[in-house]
Enzyme design. Structure first.
Site, PDB file in Angstrom:
ATOM      1  N   GLU A  59       0.644  -1.159  -0.085  1.00 60.45           N
ATOM      2  CA  GLU A  59      -0.249  -0.059  -0.457  1.00 60.45           C
ATOM      3  C   GLU A  59       0.676   0.953   0.003  1.00 60.45           C
ATOM      4  O   GLU A  59       0.993   2.863  -0.696  1.00 60.45           O
ATOM      5  CB  GLU A  59      -0.443  -0.325   1.191  1.00 60.45           C
ATOM      6  N   GLY A 260      14.120 -37.615  -2.875  1.00 62.21           N
ATOM      7  CA  GLY A 260      13.726 -38.677  -4.292  1.00 62.21           C
ATOM      8  C   GLY A 260      11.948 -39.146  -3.936  1.00 62.21           C
ATOM      9  O   GLY A 260      11.528 -38.633  -3.399  1.00 62.21           O
ATOM     10  N   GLN A 262      11.288 -41.800  -1.779  1.00 57.21           N
ATOM     11  CA  GLN A 262      10.801 -42.248   0.022  1.00 57.21           C
ATOM     12  C   GLN A 262      10.475 -40.792   0.603  1.00 57.21           C
ATOM     13  O   GLN A 262       9.825 -40.440   1.012  1.00 57.21           O
ATOM     14  CB  GLN A 262      12.022 -42.301   0.149  1.00 57.21           C
TER      15      GLN A 262
END
Length: 331
Positions: A59, A260, A262
């Site tokens: 603003e 990855g 997992q």
């Protein structure tokens, strides 16, 4: 606070304000990335977004650009104007009041207890008309801030790059590169929009990823690096032991999880993923390594109704799709 029915022009201006707010990500942290447009007689006379480090607020920047033209104008702002005075700057509700705007359209109430409702009340007490008009675009633009306030954790995006048959590597582990250059550049642009990027210990040890932004002009926006592991933290890397510990990542509103399998599975199993960004290459790998580990799914019926397609585009020869998590409490 009052919620008003959608108005075509107001929605259009608010959605434009939400797109403007994206310029503040992620450098506005710890503040939310907010956008503001000052509109007079259908013309934008001032625009602003939260600047690096959180100041000036949107603003303040928009009013400075608008100058005297702000008097009698409409201010569109994605988040309720702040009501608390800080050593770093004045309250935006006071700035709007002093500028003499005639109306303020707010896309989202502010959950910060220092402002919640007070910003709107202060404007109305000054005789300024205030409308609250939530839109999906505004919600998306504030997703990290609102998720932090509601769930005490970052907004989590899971990135997956897969073959047509859902593999992320060959059986031998070769994974560079599944997608092409255009898609990889897009990934770097997405990294630049996040506060932190996370991989699992296996990916860290095998691939030794840099986890940075390698786009000209955006290198300085490389996110904080986070490792999901029980090992010792490497230099310059934060280690967490479980997905739920993402709540400990101070000042992180947007977390990018790259893998990855997992790690991706563990985040999905704990229902901590808010958005999936899926890159699909037009190749077949066959016997390889799947994109996901166990996600805790017990019934096929439980898999339905969880994800909503929100974006789709072509990136060179690869396709990109984004999916948002559908949660009953948000409907």
């Amino acid at each position: 606070m009052q919620r008003l029915s959608t108005r075509g022009n107001d929605t259009r201006w608010l959605n434009a304000t939400a797109r403007l707010a994206a310029r503040g990500r992620p450098t506005s942290r710890p503040n939310p990335a907010v956008g503001c447009l000052i509109v007079k007689d259908g013309t934008v006379v001032g625009r602003g977004w939260t600047r690096a480090g959180g100041r000036p607020h949107a603003e303040a920047a928009a009013l400075e650009e608008a100058g005297d033209l702000a008097a009698g104008a409409i201010a569109y702002v994605t988040l309720e104007p702040c009501a608390h005075v800080s050593p770093r700057g004045p309250a935006c509700a006071d700035l709007l009041r002093e500028a003499g705007v005639a109306r303020v359209v707010v896309g989202s109430p502010d959950p910060d207890p220092r402002t919640a409702g007070e910003g709107v009340a202060r404007l109305r007490d000054a005789g300024i008309k205030v409308d609250i008009l939530p839109t999906p675009e505004v919600g998306d633009s504030l997703a990290g801030y609102l998720t932090r306030a509601r769930l005490s954790r970052p907004f989590v995006t899971l990135k997956l790059a897969v073959s047509l048959d859902g593999q992320i590597a060959t059986a031998s582990g070769e994974s560079q590169w599944i997608t092409g250059e255009v898609a990889r550049a897009h990934v770097h642009s997405r990294r630049a929009m996040h506060d932190a990027i996370l991989v699992g210990g296996g990916t860290w040890r095998v691939d030794q990823p840099r986890l940075d932004v390698r786009l000209a002009g955006l290198e300085h926006q490389s996110p904080r690096r986070v490792l999901l592991s029980r090992g010792i933290a490497p230099d310059g890397v934060t280690v967490i032991n479980t997905p739920s510990q993402i709540e400990r990542l101070d000042e992180v509103q947007y977390l990018y999880v790259e893998g990855g399998a997992q790690t991706a599975g563990s985040f999905l199993a704990e229902d901590l993923v808010d958005r999936i960004e899926l890159y699909r290459a037009p190749i077949l790998i066959g016997k390889g390594r799947s994109a996901l580990g166990d996600i805790g799914l017990e019934s096929l019926a439980d898999a339905h109704g969880r994800w909503t397609l929100t974006e789709r585009r072509q990136l060179g020869s690869d396709s990109f799709e984004a999916y948002s998590r559908s949660r009953p409490e948000e409907n």
